[in-house]
Design an enzyme around this catalytic site. Sequence first.
Site: not given
Length: 190
Positions: A51, A68-70
């Site tokens: 990203k 961020a990525d969860t």
Amino acid sequence: MKLILASGSPRRRQLLTDLGLAYEIRLREVDESYPPTLRRGAVAEYLARHKAAAYRPDLAPDELLLTADTIVCLADDVLNKPADAAAARAMLTRLQGRAHQVYTGVCLLPGDGRPPVVFSDETTVHFRALSPAEITFYVDRYQPLDKAGAYGAQDWLGLVGIERLEGSYFNVMGLPTHRVWAALHALGQL
């Protein structure tokens, strides 16, 4: 440096605000596919870095980008955002009565050419056994289609279903605030 949050998540926005940080939001569509050979935290870190790379060309030298990525993992299965209500019910049925891991990958990309700071945090979530009626109530009422694993820890299902956590609650919400704060400090931003 000016902090840029590249996320549409209202939870991430609230957490940064609660940290007392000033930031600007920038959004763009980014493909969230990842190599199938990656597992767990490596997936979250890859997506956060991926990203950030999409924003790099437009980043000014005095800006610091946060992406961020969860993801939610049950064993090595990654449970992303469900496509529809049926998928959400299926995910929650798999998660109920079991422990699973939540990983949030974070990328802090300075616009001045310094290398990115990339890390992930892991939290184990223990769900109690949920009835089909509870799962249906949650999916119908709270419409968790924008959440990895089809639930939000801060929502009704988190309140009634999470028995305990091992790790950061805020990581489950979508941003390991303690790690972000430490990284910002290390970058001289605090």
